[in-house]
Design a protein around this motif. Structure first.
Motif, PDB file in Angstrom:
ATOM      1  N   LEU A  20      56.129  47.827  50.289  1.00  0.00           N
ATOM      2  CA  LEU A  20      55.769  49.231  51.069  1.00  0.00           C
ATOM      3  C   LEU A  20      55.317  50.356  50.616  1.00  0.00           C
ATOM      4  O   LEU A  20      54.565  50.524  51.392  1.00  0.00           O
TER       5      LEU A  20
ATOM      6  N   GLU B 156      61.646  56.660  58.806  1.00  0.00           N
ATOM      7  CA  GLU B 156      61.011  55.890  59.827  1.00  0.00           C
ATOM      8  C   GLU B 156      60.331  54.565  59.202  1.00  0.00           C
ATOM      9  O   GLU B 156      60.652  53.415  59.410  1.00  0.00           O
ATOM     10  N   ALA B 157      59.601  54.944  58.464  1.00  0.00           N
ATOM     11  CA  ALA B 157      58.692  54.059  57.870  1.00  0.00           C
ATOM     12  C   ALA B 157      59.542  53.104  56.664  1.00  0.00           C
ATOM     13  O   ALA B 157      59.109  52.002  56.655  1.00  0.00           O
TER      14      ALA B 157
ATOM     15  N   ARG C 104      62.463  52.428  56.711  1.00  0.00           N
ATOM     16  CA  ARG C 104      63.416  51.774  57.556  1.00  0.00           C
ATOM     17  C   ARG C 104      62.915  50.489  58.112  1.00  0.00           C
ATOM     18  O   ARG C 104      63.060  49.232  58.110  1.00  0.00           O
ATOM     19  N   LYS C 105      61.701  50.670  58.605  1.00  0.00           N
ATOM     20  CA  LYS C 105      60.866  49.792  59.299  1.00  0.00           C
ATOM     21  C   LYS C 105      60.327  48.850  58.133  1.00  0.00           C
ATOM     22  O   LYS C 105      60.399  47.427  58.231  1.00  0.00           O
ATOM     23  N   GLY C 106      59.619  48.980  57.110  1.00  0.00           N
ATOM     24  CA  GLY C 106      59.285  48.599  55.974  1.00  0.00           C
ATOM     25  C   GLY C 106      60.412  47.786  55.151  1.00  0.00           C
ATOM     26  O   GLY C 106      60.032  46.547  54.731  1.00  0.00           O
TER      27      GLY C 106
ATOM     28  N   GLU D 147      63.169  46.229  57.083  1.00  0.00           N
ATOM     29  CA  GLU D 147      64.085  45.776  57.776  1.00  0.00           C
ATOM     30  C   GLU D 147      64.353  44.137  57.747  1.00  0.00           C
ATOM     31  O   GLU D 147      65.352  43.538  58.207  1.00  0.00           O
TER      32      GLU D 147
END
Length: 177
Positions: free
Chosen positions: A112, A122-123, A125-127, A129
């Motif tokens: 990431l 947010e990035a 958490r998305k990276g 997931e």
């Protein structure tokens, strides 16, 4: 089938069954037990390693697919007895409880950070997931990844240079005066 794989900077040549998963080869044949077997279905991410510099879930890769390639495991991150900045950030930010998911989380975090050297919450958490933690609630994991980003050179990939104590903020340098 005979394969040669470079794991954590060491070349290994071995005979493997064609159906052997990379996670089992790493653990059972090469002793890289930091790569955890979680679910065997690629759902949890505990077995995440880097293959040619990118994160993969090693329970979904055959050992023969790693032939002639570079694998980095959690054991290959520390240099000269010093933790990698992401490992250190996980420790300093209490980003683990039972520790089962930690190796995979760290390896995915490195990937990431290679793509997003200064991610927002947010990035992160998305990276992450695709990697599951059942203990922490992710708050400290996100905090650790963001902290590590500040201690790594911009754009650093999985094999980032170690930071020196002088480049760390006084609150993280350890010890006090």
């Amino acid at each position: 089938m005979r394969i040669t794989v470079n794991v954590d900077g060491v070349s290994y040549t071995d005979e493997v069954e064609p159906r052997t998963l990379l996670v089992h080869h790493l653990r059972e044949r090469l002793g890289k037990t930091g790569t955890v077997v979680g679910c065997d279905t690629s759902n949890c991410g505990a077995c995440t390693v880097h293959l040619d510099g990118h994160s993969v879930k090693s329970c979904s890769v055959l050992a023969v697919q790693a032939n002639g390639r570079e694998v980095t495991t959690i054991e290959g991150l520390a240099r000269d007895g010093r933790l990698h900045p992401v490992q250190r950030a996980f420790h300093e930010n209490h980003a683990l409880q039972c520790g089962f998911c930690t190796p995979g989380m760290i390896m995915q975090s490195l990937d990431l950070l290679a793509d997003h050297p200064d991610p927002d919450e947010e990035a992160v958490r998305k990276g992450l997931e695709g990697n599951l933690c059942r203990c922490t609630g992710y708050q400290n994991i996100v905090k650790a990844v963001r902290d590590a980003a500040h201690h790594m050179r911009p754009g650093a990939g999985p094999e980032a240079e170690q930071v020196t104590e002088e480049t760390r903020s006084p609150s993280h340098a350890g010890g006090g005066e």
